[in-house]
Design a protein around this motif. Structure first.
Motif, PDB file in Angstrom:
ATOM      1  N   LYS A   6      96.271  89.973 -82.644  1.00  0.00           N
ATOM      2  CA  LYS A   6      95.567  88.855 -82.014  1.00  0.00           C
ATOM      3  C   LYS A   6      96.055  88.648 -80.583  1.00  0.00           C
ATOM      4  N   PHE A   7      97.368  88.734 -80.390  1.00  0.00           N
ATOM      5  CA  PHE A   7      97.939  88.574 -79.054  1.00  0.00           C
ATOM      6  C   PHE A   7      97.402  89.641 -78.107  1.00  0.00           C
ATOM      7  N   PHE A   8      97.311  90.878 -78.577  1.00  0.00           N
ATOM      8  CA  PHE A   8      96.804  91.967 -77.750  1.00  0.00           C
ATOM      9  C   PHE A   8      95.342  91.743 -77.381  1.00  0.00           C
ATOM     10  N   ILE A   9      94.522  91.358 -78.332  1.00  0.00           N
ATOM     11  CA  ILE A   9      93.102  91.142 -78.072  1.00  0.00           C
ATOM     12  C   ILE A   9      92.891  89.977 -77.110  1.00  0.00           C
ATOM     13  N   ILE A  10      93.593  88.871 -77.330  1.00  0.00           N
ATOM     14  CA  ILE A  10      93.443  87.716 -76.447  1.00  0.00           C
ATOM     15  C   ILE A  10      93.962  88.050 -75.047  1.00  0.00           C
ATOM     16  N   SER A  11      95.045  88.797 -74.964  1.00  0.00           N
ATOM     17  CA  SER A  11      95.568  89.203 -73.651  1.00  0.00           C
ATOM     18  C   SER A  11      94.581  90.095 -72.921  1.00  0.00           C
ATOM     19  N   LEU A  12      93.948  90.990 -73.643  1.00  0.00           N
ATOM     20  CA  LEU A  12      92.952  91.870 -73.044  1.00  0.00           C
ATOM     21  C   LEU A  12      91.745  91.069 -72.574  1.00  0.00           C
ATOM     22  N   CYS A  13      91.297  90.122 -73.378  1.00  0.00           N
ATOM     23  CA  CYS A  13      90.181  89.249 -72.971  1.00  0.00           C
ATOM     24  C   CYS A  13      90.550  88.450 -71.736  1.00  0.00           C
ATOM     25  N   TRP A  14      91.774  87.938 -71.690  1.00  0.00           N
ATOM     26  CA  TRP A  14      92.188  87.150 -70.534  1.00  0.00           C
ATOM     27  C   TRP A  14      92.253  88.013 -69.277  1.00  0.00           C
ATOM     28  N   SER A  15      92.807  89.203 -69.389  1.00  0.00           N
ATOM     29  CA  SER A  15      92.932  90.040 -68.191  1.00  0.00           C
ATOM     30  C   SER A  15      91.565  90.446 -67.655  1.00  0.00           C
ATOM     31  N   PHE A  16      90.614  90.742 -68.533  1.00  0.00           N
ATOM     32  CA  PHE A  16      89.273  91.082 -68.071  1.00  0.00           C
ATOM     33  C   PHE A  16      88.582  89.877 -67.429  1.00  0.00           C
ATOM     34  N   SER A  17      88.701  88.722 -68.046  1.00  0.00           N
ATOM     35  CA  SER A  17      88.032  87.546 -67.487  1.00  0.00           C
ATOM     36  C   SER A  17      88.673  87.133 -66.164  1.00  0.00           C
ATOM     37  N   PHE A  18      89.986  87.254 -66.055  1.00  0.00           N
ATOM     38  CA  PHE A  18      90.653  86.950 -64.787  1.00  0.00           C
ATOM     39  C   PHE A  18      90.198  87.917 -63.704  1.00  0.00           C
ATOM     40  N   GLN A  19      90.091  89.183 -64.042  1.00  0.00           N
ATOM     41  CA  GLN A  19      89.658  90.187 -63.079  1.00  0.00           C
ATOM     42  C   GLN A  19      88.237  89.911 -62.602  1.00  0.00           C
ATOM     43  N   ILE A  20      87.353  89.568 -63.514  1.00  0.00           N
ATOM     44  CA  ILE A  20      85.962  89.284 -63.151  1.00  0.00           C
ATOM     45  C   ILE A  20      85.888  88.096 -62.198  1.00  0.00           C
ATOM     46  N   LEU A  21      86.555  87.001 -62.556  1.00  0.00           N
ATOM     47  CA  LEU A  21      86.496  85.808 -61.717  1.00  0.00           C
ATOM     48  C   LEU A  21      87.179  86.022 -60.369  1.00  0.00           C
ATOM     49  N   ASN A  22      88.265  86.758 -60.355  1.00  0.00           N
ATOM     50  CA  ASN A  22      88.966  87.003 -59.101  1.00  0.00           C
ATOM     51  C   ASN A  22      88.149  87.913 -58.189  1.00  0.00           C
ATOM     52  N   GLU A  23      87.416  88.861 -58.765  1.00  0.00           N
ATOM     53  CA  GLU A  23      86.562  89.715 -57.941  1.00  0.00           C
ATOM     54  C   GLU A  23      85.402  88.930 -57.348  1.00  0.00           C
ATOM     55  N   ILE A  24      84.884  87.949 -58.088  1.00  0.00           N
ATOM     56  CA  ILE A  24      83.842  87.079 -57.530  1.00  0.00           C
ATOM     57  C   ILE A  24      84.413  86.280 -56.363  1.00  0.00           C
ATOM     58  N   ARG A  25      85.637  85.816 -56.522  1.00  0.00           N
ATOM     59  CA  ARG A  25      86.313  85.079 -55.442  1.00  0.00           C
ATOM     60  C   ARG A  25      86.500  85.966 -54.211  1.00  0.00           C
ATOM     61  N   HIS A  26      86.908  87.204 -54.431  1.00  0.00           N
ATOM     62  CA  HIS A  26      87.104  88.123 -53.316  1.00  0.00           C
ATOM     63  C   HIS A  26      85.779  88.520 -52.675  1.00  0.00           C
ATOM     64  N   LEU A  27      84.716  88.579 -53.456  1.00  0.00           N
ATOM     65  CA  LEU A  27      83.402  88.855 -52.897  1.00  0.00           C
ATOM     66  C   LEU A  27      82.992  87.741 -51.935  1.00  0.00           C
ATOM     67  N   ALA A  28      83.286  86.496 -52.306  1.00  0.00           N
ATOM     68  CA  ALA A  28      83.006  85.380 -51.407  1.00  0.00           C
ATOM     69  C   ALA A  28      83.836  85.513 -50.132  1.00  0.00           C
ATOM     70  N   TRP A  29      85.079  85.952 -50.260  1.00  0.00           N
ATOM     71  CA  TRP A  29      85.910  86.160 -49.074  1.00  0.00           C
ATOM     72  C   TRP A  29      85.332  87.259 -48.191  1.00  0.00           C
ATOM     73  N   ASP A  30      84.834  88.321 -48.814  1.00  0.00           N
ATOM     74  CA  ASP A  30      84.232  89.402 -48.035  1.00  0.00           C
ATOM     75  C   ASP A  30      83.000  88.928 -47.275  1.00  0.00           C
ATOM     76  N   LEU A  31      82.315  87.945 -47.815  1.00  0.00           N
ATOM     77  CA  LEU A  31      81.148  87.390 -47.147  1.00  0.00           C
ATOM     78  C   LEU A  31      81.530  86.330 -46.117  1.00  0.00           C
TER      79      LEU A  31
END
Length: 66
Positions: A6-31
């Motif tokens: 469970k810890f591994f699955i939740i950690s994997l979900c968190w890392s993917f969701s953090f990456q997605i949101l952070n890339e959206i943030r960086h896309l705004a910075w690029d703009l």
């Protein structure tokens, strides 16, 4: 279902969701948006909190609870 599994699955979900949101943030910075210190702190906190919410949501969707 073990604790480590469970810890591994939740950690994997968190890392993917953090990456997605952070890339959206960086896309705004690029703009050219969000360079103010206040805005960058708000979006940083929103990214962290949002990634936890998305991770929990992904986990529950995967468990067919939602």
């Amino acid at each position: 279902e073990t604790f480590m599994g469970k810890f591994f699955i939740i950690s994997l979900c968190w890392s993917f969701s953090f990456q997605i949101l952070n890339e959206i943030r960086h896309l705004a910075w690029d703009l050219g948006y969000g360079f103010d210190l206040k805005v960058s702190r708000i979006t940083g906190i929103a990214t962290i909190l949002g990634s936890f919410v998305l991770a929990i949501l992904f986990y529950f969707i995967g468990k067919n609870i939602i």
